[in-house]
Design a protein around this motif. Structure first.
Motif, PDB file in Angstrom:
ATOM      1  N   GLU A   1      -6.090   7.299  -5.969  1.00 59.63           N
ATOM      2  CA  GLU A   1      -6.338   6.215  -6.932  1.00 59.63           C
ATOM      3  C   GLU A   1      -5.176   5.208  -6.918  1.00 59.63           C
ATOM      4  OE1 GLU A   1      -9.048   8.984  -9.947  1.00 59.63           O
ATOM      5  OE2 GLU A   1      -6.870   8.866 -10.207  1.00 59.63           O
ATOM      6  N   LYS A   2      -3.964   5.745  -6.876  1.00 61.21           N
ATOM      7  CA  LYS A   2      -2.781   4.865  -6.853  1.00 61.21           C
ATOM      8  C   LYS A   2      -2.749   4.006  -5.591  1.00 61.21           C
ATOM      9  CE  LYS A   2       0.619   7.846  -9.117  1.00 61.21           C
ATOM     10  NZ  LYS A   2       1.894   8.524  -8.853  1.00 61.21           N
ATOM     11  N   ILE A   3      -3.027   4.660  -4.469  1.00 64.39           N
ATOM     12  CA  ILE A   3      -2.964   3.970  -3.185  1.00 64.39           C
ATOM     13  C   ILE A   3      -3.967   2.827  -3.109  1.00 64.39           C
ATOM     14  CG2 ILE A   3      -3.763   4.344  -0.804  1.00 64.39           C
ATOM     15  CD1 ILE A   3      -2.073   6.784  -0.707  1.00 64.39           C
ATOM     16  N   LEU A   4      -5.185   3.063  -3.574  1.00 61.24           N
ATOM     17  CA  LEU A   4      -6.194   2.002  -3.521  1.00 61.24           C
ATOM     18  C   LEU A   4      -5.824   0.876  -4.481  1.00 61.24           C
ATOM     19  CD1 LEU A   4      -8.785   0.929  -2.295  1.00 61.24           C
ATOM     20  CD2 LEU A   4     -10.077   2.121  -4.072  1.00 61.24           C
ATOM     21  N   PHE A   5      -5.369   1.243  -5.671  1.00 60.60           N
ATOM     22  CA  PHE A   5      -4.957   0.237  -6.657  1.00 60.60           C
ATOM     23  C   PHE A   5      -3.863  -0.664  -6.076  1.00 60.60           C
ATOM     24  CE2 PHE A   5      -2.240  -1.235 -10.110  1.00 60.60           C
ATOM     25  CZ  PHE A   5      -3.163  -1.820 -10.958  1.00 60.60           C
ATOM     26  N   LEU A   6      -2.874  -0.044  -5.446  1.00 66.87           N
ATOM     27  CA  LEU A   6      -1.738  -0.801  -4.910  1.00 66.87           C
ATOM     28  C   LEU A   6      -2.117  -1.572  -3.642  1.00 66.87           C
ATOM     29  CD1 LEU A   6       1.245  -1.490  -5.228  1.00 66.87           C
ATOM     30  CD2 LEU A   6       1.805   0.584  -3.938  1.00 66.87           C
ATOM     31  N   ALA A   7      -2.862  -0.933  -2.754  1.00 66.93           N
ATOM     32  CA  ALA A   7      -3.261  -1.597  -1.498  1.00 66.93           C
ATOM     33  C   ALA A   7      -4.084  -2.849  -1.808  1.00 66.93           C
ATOM     34  CB  ALA A   7      -4.054  -0.637  -0.615  1.00 66.93           C
ATOM     35  N   ASP A   8      -4.945  -2.774  -2.821  1.00 63.13           N
ATOM     36  CA  ASP A   8      -5.758  -3.916  -3.229  1.00 63.13           C
ATOM     37  C   ASP A   8      -4.854  -5.070  -3.676  1.00 63.13           C
ATOM     38  OD1 ASP A   8      -8.082  -5.335  -3.869  1.00 63.13           O
ATOM     39  OD2 ASP A   8      -8.185  -4.496  -5.887  1.00 63.13           O
ATOM     40  N   TYR A   9      -3.753  -4.712  -4.319  1.00 63.60           N
ATOM     41  CA  TYR A   9      -2.842  -5.721  -4.861  1.00 63.60           C
ATOM     42  C   TYR A   9      -1.953  -6.351  -3.791  1.00 63.60           C
ATOM     43  CZ  TYR A   9      -0.089  -7.922  -8.552  1.00 63.60           C
ATOM     44  OH  TYR A   9       0.508  -8.845  -9.370  1.00 63.60           O
ATOM     45  N   ILE A  10      -1.476  -5.539  -2.839  1.00 58.90           N
ATOM     46  CA  ILE A  10      -0.449  -6.053  -1.909  1.00 58.90           C
ATOM     47  C   ILE A  10      -0.939  -6.265  -0.478  1.00 58.90           C
ATOM     48  CG2 ILE A  10       1.481  -5.071  -3.222  1.00 58.90           C
ATOM     49  CD1 ILE A  10       1.671  -2.855  -1.095  1.00 58.90           C
TER      50      ILE A  10
END
Ligand code: DGI
Ligand code: FE
Ligand code: FE
Length: 194
Positions: free
Chosen positions: A120-129
């Motif tokens: 969940e963290k990885i997708l949230f962050l990858a979407d952002y950066i």
């Protein structure tokens, strides 16, 4: 499902701009998966399908959310939120993805939530950066992500909350819970940045 088949399936549902964004999120998510030691195929599929519902009608998405036993705040806190939970539902129904971890990462990718797992963290962050993102503050979050993923997520959440506040928009409660939860996690670490 292999990467090319997944990309073929998502492409007709996206604009070219959104497809390029999706390729960027996929690249970033796989990189972060390798870094954190989680399954890169899971991260890849979650990323490929994360914006699957982005161009569905608001009424269709609201209808899906109303029928499920989900937080009805998804309907009341801005239309930008609808595609995440609706996407998780449609990716399951129309693409046949049954991996609950992938579906949950898609479900929460816009708002975040308290106690996010690594996917969940990885997708949230990858979407952002992902590399095609160009909004103010993104480079700082990118740099921080190279050193510490949790710190980068706090920065992304803070930026989003401030962005919404500056526009006098309400903040989805789980986004605030995500922020509080991540602040608690990094309390004993230094160099939050920004
Ligand atoms: O779908 P993307 O554009 O790739 O990115 P996304 O799914 O993160 O959606 C970004 C949009 O969602 C952006 O307009 C800000 C909005 N957003 C994110 N968190 C919240 C939010 N909007 C509200 N109202 N509340 C939130 O907590
Ligand atoms: Fe999205
Ligand atoms: Fe996205």
């Amino acid at each position: 499902m292999d990467k090319n088949k997944a990309l073929d399936k998502v492409k007709p549902h996206l604009t070219e701009h959104r497809y390029i964004h999706t390729l960027g999120v996929t690249e970033k998510a796989v990189e972060l998966a390798d870094k954190t030691g989680i399954d890169r195929k899971q991260a890849e599929l979650a990323a490929i399908f994360h914006d699957y519902a982005k161009f569905r009608s608001k009424e269709e998405m609201r209808g899906i959310i109303r029928k499920q036993e989900w937080d009805k705040n998804f309907i009341n806190y801005g239309d930008e939120l609808l595609h995440a939970p609706a996407g998780a539902f449609l990716v399951n129904k129309e693409i046949g993805i049954e991996d609950e971890e992938i579906l949950s990462a898609i479900f929460w990718h816009t708002t975040g939530k308290a106690k996010m797992n690594t996917l969940e963290k990885i997708l949230f962050l990858a979407d952002y950066i992902e590399p095609n993102r160009i909004f103010p503050g993104v480079d700082e979050v990118r740099k921080t992500a190279e050193k510490n993923i949790d710190h980068a997520i706090v920065m992304a959440l803070r930026n989003t909350i401030v962005f919404l506040m500056k526009k006098n928009q309400r903040v989805f409660p789980q986004t605030l819970y995500a922020y509080n939860d991540m602040i608690e996690k990094i309390k004993n670490q230094s160099n939050i940045g920004g």
